[in-house]
Design an enzyme around this catalytic site. Structure first.
Site, PDB file in Angstrom:
ATOM      1  N   HIS A  11       0.862  -1.049  -0.044  1.00 21.24           N
ATOM      2  CA  HIS A  11      -0.033  -0.057   0.216  1.00 21.24           C
ATOM      3  C   HIS A  11       0.871   1.362   0.124  1.00 21.24           C
ATOM      4  O   HIS A  11       2.217   1.121   0.121  1.00 21.24           O
ATOM      5  CB  HIS A  11      -1.057  -0.070   1.257  1.00 21.24           C
ATOM      6  CG  HIS A  11      -2.105  -0.961   1.049  1.00 21.24           C
ATOM      7  ND1 HIS A  11      -2.993  -0.803   2.021  1.00 21.24           N
ATOM      8  CD2 HIS A  11      -2.546  -1.708   0.070  1.00 21.24           C
ATOM      9  CE1 HIS A  11      -3.974  -1.836   1.586  1.00 21.24           C
ATOM     10  NE2 HIS A  11      -3.772  -2.224   0.572  1.00 21.24           N
ATOM     11  N   GLU A  20       1.647   3.447   2.383  1.00 21.71           N
ATOM     12  CA  GLU A  20       2.336   3.460   3.420  1.00 21.71           C
ATOM     13  C   GLU A  20       3.494   2.482   3.470  1.00 21.71           C
ATOM     14  O   GLU A  20       4.614   2.541   3.809  1.00 21.71           O
ATOM     15  CB  GLU A  20       1.678   3.368   4.875  1.00 21.71           C
ATOM     16  CG  GLU A  20       0.629   4.609   4.828  1.00 21.71           C
ATOM     17  CD  GLU A  20      -0.766   4.287   4.191  1.00 21.71           C
ATOM     18  OE1 GLU A  20      -0.671   3.498   3.068  1.00 21.71           O
ATOM     19  OE2 GLU A  20      -1.898   4.691   4.668  1.00 21.71           O
ATOM     20  N   SER A  73      -6.652   7.577   4.499  1.00 15.28           N
ATOM     21  CA  SER A  73      -6.611   6.962   5.746  1.00 15.28           C
ATOM     22  C   SER A  73      -6.159   5.396   5.752  1.00 15.28           C
ATOM     23  O   SER A  73      -6.260   4.841   5.082  1.00 15.28           O
ATOM     24  CB  SER A  73      -8.149   7.024   6.414  1.00 15.28           C
ATOM     25  OG  SER A  73      -8.127   6.743   7.744  1.00 15.28           O
ATOM     26  N   CYS A  84      -1.632  -1.039   7.313  1.00 12.38           N
ATOM     27  CA  CYS A  84      -0.884   0.077   7.371  1.00 12.38           C
ATOM     28  C   CYS A  84      -0.793   0.809   8.582  1.00 12.38           C
ATOM     29  O   CYS A  84       0.169   1.113   9.123  1.00 12.38           O
ATOM     30  CB  CYS A  84      -1.019   1.169   5.990  1.00 12.38           C
ATOM     31  SG  CYS A  84      -0.877   0.444   4.603  1.00 12.38           S
TER      32      CYS A  84
END
Lengths: 146, 146
Positions: free
Chosen positions: A49, A51, A76, A81
């Site tokens: 992802h 992050e 968000s 993550c």
């Protein structure tokens, strides 16, 4: 310097590749340690992802570096993550938006992480463009059936 | 078939490479979808723990597959791996041991995940061998200072 812009640039790049447009940047002491983006489409990755890709690109770092870092992310953070942020005890997360998807900010807050939400129109618009075209890929990315 | 043995074999391989000896296998419908191991030392990865590496090696799967899967792992899942299990709504986790490191089993249980702990002497012994030799790498892997 607006480090969220580094994350947004990654998200834009992701969309241009046909990927889920979530970008992130790990920053400490005013330096970008790593910037990354969701790679589900581009690399068939289920763990990269925004992050986690940013963390991976930042490479191996001592605990003390993470503990003074900020994770900038356009969306968000999901449970995975969020867990990565908690593992490395990153104390601050700046989020582009949480209207398209509300991740586990509750867990971040419960563990004392500072959470700042920018509510960026561009971040929302990148996600809307992707979800309109590839809703099934977006659902897959958050572990949901289509 | 004892699927935990697949995870232990990955952990043994990891130790033979000088890596953190945590292995995992994602299993659904009696099939191993992916087996993996911690890659911090081998690939300089900060996001490939046993469980996330197994997920990555299993590749892109629809939500319904994860939702009938079991994650076998030699060590109690850290916050990141716990988050990955929650993201994909994997309903069952079989853990080799949790004496060396107690991960976020509390979060798994709080989200209704079935947790089985085998308390395997071999899993403990693999970790003990690694930590004795490279305590600083182990601390780094769980986000702790040395």
């Amino acid at each position: 310097m607006d480090f969220l812009e580094i994350a947004v640039e990654q998200a834009r790049l992701g969309l241009s590749e046909g990927g889920v447009p979530v970008g992130a940047a790990l920053v400490a002491d005013g330096q970008v340690l790593g910037a990354g983006r969701n790679r589900r489409v581009q690399e068939g990755s289920v763990i990269r992802h925004g992050e986690t890709d940013a963390l991976e690109r930042a490479g191996r770092r001592p605990a003390r570096v993470y503990r003074r870092a900020t994770m900038y992310t356009t969306l968000s953070p999901c449970a995975m993550c969020t867990g990565a942020i908690l593992l490395y005890e990153i104390p601050r997360v700046v989020i582009g938006e949480n209207r398209t998807f509300m991740g586990r900010e509750d867990l971040l807050l419960a563990h004392g992480v500072e959470v700042v939400v920018a509510d960026s129109a561009e971040c929302r618009s990148l996600m809307a463009a992707f979800i309109e075209r590839w809703p099934e890929v977006w659902n897959e990315d958050i572990g949901q059936p289509s």
